[in-house]
Design an enzyme around this catalytic site. Sequence first.
Site, PDB file in Angstrom:
ATOM      1  N   ASP A  61       0.631  -1.095  -0.255  1.00 61.33           N
ATOM      2  CA  ASP A  61       0.059  -0.253   0.429  1.00 61.33           C
ATOM      3  C   ASP A  61       0.687   1.316   0.419  1.00 61.33           C
ATOM      4  OD1 ASP A  61      -3.167   0.528   1.040  1.00 61.33           O
ATOM      5  OD2 ASP A  61      -1.371   2.044   0.984  1.00 61.33           O
ATOM      6  N   ASN A 115      -1.801  12.972  -4.168  1.00 61.41           N
ATOM      7  CA  ASN A 115      -3.077  13.551  -5.107  1.00 61.41           C
ATOM      8  C   ASN A 115      -3.229  14.480  -4.859  1.00 61.41           C
ATOM      9  OD1 ASN A 115      -3.603  11.059  -6.964  1.00 61.41           O
ATOM     10  ND2 ASN A 115      -4.837  10.269  -5.275  1.00 61.41           N
ATOM     11  N   GLU A 118      -4.428   2.275  -4.515  1.00 64.44           N
ATOM     12  CA  GLU A 118      -3.014   2.409  -4.020  1.00 64.44           C
ATOM     13  C   GLU A 118      -2.699   1.208  -4.185  1.00 64.44           C
ATOM     14  OE1 GLU A 118      -4.704   2.477  -1.479  1.00 64.44           O
ATOM     15  OE2 GLU A 118      -2.472   4.169  -0.490  1.00 64.44           O
TER      16      GLU A 118
HETATM   17  P1  GH3 Z   1      -1.486   5.226   4.065  1.00 64.60           P
HETATM   18  O1  GH3 Z   1      -0.254   5.444   3.990  1.00 64.60           O
HETATM   19  O2  GH3 Z   1      -2.299   4.817   5.844  1.00 64.60           O
HETATM   20  O3  GH3 Z   1      -1.646   4.532   3.131  1.00 64.60           O
HETATM   21  O4  GH3 Z   1      -2.331   6.330   3.754  1.00 64.60           O
HETATM   22  P2  GH3 Z   1      -2.929   7.251   2.086  1.00 64.60           P
HETATM   23  O5  GH3 Z   1      -2.518   8.345   2.146  1.00 64.60           O
HETATM   24  O6  GH3 Z   1      -2.242   6.545   0.818  1.00 64.60           O
HETATM   25  O7  GH3 Z   1      -4.625   6.043   2.097  1.00 64.60           O
HETATM   26  P3  GH3 Z   1      -5.701   6.657   2.368  1.00 64.60           P
HETATM   27  O8  GH3 Z   1      -6.341   5.498   2.307  1.00 64.60           O
HETATM   28  O9  GH3 Z   1      -6.625   8.257   2.613  1.00 64.60           O
HETATM   29  O10 GH3 Z   1      -5.716   6.928   0.231  1.00 64.60           O
HETATM   30  C1  GH3 Z   1      -5.766   6.682  -0.673  1.00 64.60           C
HETATM   31  C2  GH3 Z   1      -5.834   7.376  -1.962  1.00 64.60           C
HETATM   32  O11 GH3 Z   1      -5.318   6.668  -3.690  1.00 64.60           O
HETATM   33  C3  GH3 Z   1      -6.842   7.586  -1.836  1.00 64.60           C
HETATM   34  C4  GH3 Z   1      -7.264   7.621  -3.584  1.00 64.60           C
HETATM   35  O12 GH3 Z   1      -7.940   8.939  -3.849  1.00 64.60           O
HETATM   36  C5  GH3 Z   1      -6.494   7.305  -4.304  1.00 64.60           C
HETATM   37  N1  GH3 Z   1      -6.051   6.513  -5.300  1.00 64.60           N
HETATM   38  C6  GH3 Z   1      -7.191   5.489  -5.473  1.00 64.60           C
HETATM   39  N2  GH3 Z   1      -7.334   5.121  -5.942  1.00 64.60           N
HETATM   40  C7  GH3 Z   1      -6.579   5.416  -7.309  1.00 64.60           C
HETATM   41  C8  GH3 Z   1      -6.111   5.772  -8.293  1.00 64.60           C
HETATM   42  O13 GH3 Z   1      -6.581   5.058  -9.570  1.00 64.60           O
HETATM   43  N3  GH3 Z   1      -5.653   6.712  -8.929  1.00 64.60           N
HETATM   44  C9  GH3 Z   1      -5.196   7.969  -8.001  1.00 64.60           C
HETATM   45  N4  GH3 Z   1      -4.470   9.451  -8.924  1.00 64.60           N
HETATM   46  N5  GH3 Z   1      -5.745   8.260  -7.508  1.00 64.60           N
HETATM   47  C10 GH3 Z   1      -5.909   6.620  -6.485  1.00 64.60           C
HETATM   48 MG    MG Z   2      -2.152   4.099   1.329  1.00 64.92          MG
HETATM   49 MG    MG Z   3      -5.220   1.786   1.172  1.00 69.92          MG
END
Ligand code: GH3
Ligand code: MG
Ligand code: MG
Length: 325
Positions: free
Chosen positions: A192, A200, A235
Amino acid sequence: MNDCSQPFRETKPFRGSVLVVDDSAVVRTIVTRCLQKAGFYVEQAGDGAVALQLLAASGHDVIVTDLAMPELDGLALLASVKRIAPTSEVIILTGTYAKDIACAVRALRLGAHDYITKSLENHEEIVLAVERALEKKRLRDENQRLLRELQLLSRTDALTGLPNRRSLDEDLAHHVARSRRHGQALGIVMLDLDHFKAINDTHGHPGGDEILRAFAGIATCALRAGDVLYRFGGEEFVAVLPHADLAGALTVANRIVAATSANLVPVGSSRIRVTTSAGVACLAGDGSDLLARADAALYEAKKAGRNRARGARGPLSVIAGGRTA
Ligand code: GH3
Ligand code: MG
Ligand code: MG
């Protein structure tokens, strides 16, 4: 009546390949000439057994066969073709059984494309039947190609090109069953990306997408041959490592963690450092909770400060750089 007396001259690519099967050399020659004249590549066989040999060697699109023949007859040939070359179409061309409706029904039930009677007057019917059979084959081949493409797409993540979650669920079930059957180890690494939401927010969603693609490449390069990386969702990624025990899977996880933080990923005009956390689990019991245990270990890695790997079972845990914590 068609003019079949003109010599055949090859000027265009063939429209398809046809195998003409008849114990009468006269009928074979007439049918062959007409089909050649209509632009088909034609081979001939005097009975069903020879036809099967030619078919195995060349894989004809269409077989035009007589019914009554010595050795292997038309219906037996049809049954064999449907078994060994199911994409080839078969047209029954008969004189002897021309009025035998029961025989025609039997041939069609066995999978014949058409059942036509020999006529020395009109050969156009044979050409038309072959054209229709070819069109049917073309449509069926195209359908199968599209189906294969669809199956591949349904198992592939569009952004990274990695196999997706559906693919992981199917493959993992096979891996678990195989490993249990042969008493072999099986490891998985759940990954992860750290603080991806912030990435983002800073670089925009397209920038985040670029990073996800780059990470897929970096992590894949850190795997051994036979290991497969899947996009689990968002992610999150999962690597399946056949034959890996916990120590081996942790080594791979650490390699991915280290390679990720070591590579600066280009996003637009900047190059940014990305890190990942990893949770590792190995097959134990029935394997149904493998992902859940890897996820729990991943949570431990996050809690411990991110940019590191944690194992699901036992006290052994390893952080990025290969140090054991
Ligand atoms: P942590 O270190 O605890 O994992 O924090 P994090 O910010 O990585 O975790 P969180 O679950 O809060 O955020 C995951 C983010 O990933 C939020 C979401 O918008 C983004 N995301 C999910 N799928 C995609 C994608 O296909 N493309 C992009 N650019 N972002 C994505
Ligand atoms: Mg994450
Ligand atoms: Mg995650």
